[in-house]
Design a protein around this motif. Structure first.
Motif, PDB file in Angstrom:
ATOM      1  N   UNK A 136       8.383  38.913  34.026  1.00  0.00           N
ATOM      2  CA  UNK A 136       8.018  37.495  34.868  1.00  0.00           C
ATOM      3  C   UNK A 136       7.995  37.887  36.464  1.00  0.00           C
ATOM      4  N   UNK A 137       8.923  38.470  37.124  1.00  0.00           N
ATOM      5  CA  UNK A 137       9.049  38.899  38.360  1.00  0.00           C
ATOM      6  C   UNK A 137       7.839  39.524  38.734  1.00  0.00           C
ATOM      7  N   UNK A 138       7.536  40.741  38.072  1.00  0.00           N
ATOM      8  CA  UNK A 138       6.342  41.386  38.350  1.00  0.00           C
ATOM      9  C   UNK A 138       5.101  40.833  38.077  1.00  0.00           C
ATOM     10  N   UNK A 139       5.066  40.129  37.152  1.00  0.00           N
ATOM     11  CA  UNK A 139       3.736  39.610  36.727  1.00  0.00           C
ATOM     12  C   UNK A 139       3.276  38.128  37.941  1.00  0.00           C
ATOM     13  N   UNK A 140       4.349  37.412  38.350  1.00  0.00           N
ATOM     14  CA  UNK A 140       3.972  36.619  39.335  1.00  0.00           C
ATOM     15  C   UNK A 140       3.725  37.295  40.921  1.00  0.00           C
ATOM     16  N   UNK A 141       4.235  38.442  40.862  1.00  0.00           N
ATOM     17  CA  UNK A 141       3.827  39.089  42.254  1.00  0.00           C
ATOM     18  C   UNK A 141       2.360  39.813  42.452  1.00  0.00           C
ATOM     19  N   UNK A 142       1.834  40.056  41.220  1.00  0.00           N
ATOM     20  CA  UNK A 142       0.525  40.644  41.019  1.00  0.00           C
ATOM     21  C   UNK A 142      -0.368  39.664  41.750  1.00  0.00           C
ATOM     22  N   UNK A 144      -0.198  46.971  31.186  1.00  0.00           N
ATOM     23  CA  UNK A 144       0.824  48.107  31.758  1.00  0.00           C
ATOM     24  C   UNK A 144       2.071  47.732  30.993  1.00  0.00           C
ATOM     25  N   UNK A 145       2.618  46.659  31.114  1.00  0.00           N
ATOM     26  CA  UNK A 145       3.818  46.191  30.303  1.00  0.00           C
ATOM     27  C   UNK A 145       3.887  46.375  29.186  1.00  0.00           C
ATOM     28  N   UNK A 180       6.166  49.183  27.027  1.00  0.00           N
ATOM     29  CA  UNK A 180       7.080  48.535  25.660  1.00  0.00           C
ATOM     30  C   UNK A 180       6.658  49.309  24.626  1.00  0.00           C
ATOM     31  N   UNK A 181       5.395  49.418  24.060  1.00  0.00           N
ATOM     32  CA  UNK A 181       5.102  50.323  23.029  1.00  0.00           C
ATOM     33  C   UNK A 181       5.512  51.735  23.019  1.00  0.00           C
ATOM     34  N   UNK A 182       5.505  52.282  24.188  1.00  0.00           N
ATOM     35  CA  UNK A 182       5.937  53.669  24.562  1.00  0.00           C
ATOM     36  C   UNK A 182       7.509  53.782  24.283  1.00  0.00           C
TER      37      UNK A 182
END
Length: 98
Positions: A62-68, A79-80, A84-86
């Motif tokens: 959430x923090x990374x998404x909000x900063x984008x 990317x997230x 997660x898949x990897x």
């Protein structure tokens, strides 16, 4: 004939000037393209650093998404999801669980 030679000379001078201006315009376009490319690379590096910091410090998605920036938020989400898949695939492959 003297008038004709003068006009021919002026025409050649104008053609030379035009050629120089075209070369200069091409140089400016190349320089702008390089600057745009370096600006894009810098944005991607900042994005990667933020993602790495979020993953390392546990900020969460959430923090990374909000900063984008608004335009690249879908890239963050993709990317997230890929990360997660990897992680899940690596955990399955090596018998680790997170």
């Amino acid at each position: 004939m003297n008038e004709r030679q003068r006009q021919a000379r002026e025409l050649l001078e104008l053609e030379i000037k035009l050629a120089r201006l075209r070369v200069q315009a091409a140089r400016i376009k190349r320089q702008q393209a390089r600057q745009d490319g370096s600006r894009r690379r810098a944005e991607w590096l900042a994005l990667a650093e933020t993602v790495a910091a979020a993953a390392a410090d546990g900020w969460g998605r959430k923090a990374a998404f909000a900063a984008a920036p608004r335009k690249s938020r879908w890239l963050w989400l993709a990317a997230w999801a890929a990360w997660q898949f990897a992680r899940q695939r690596a955990a399955e492959r090596y018998g680790k669980s997170h």
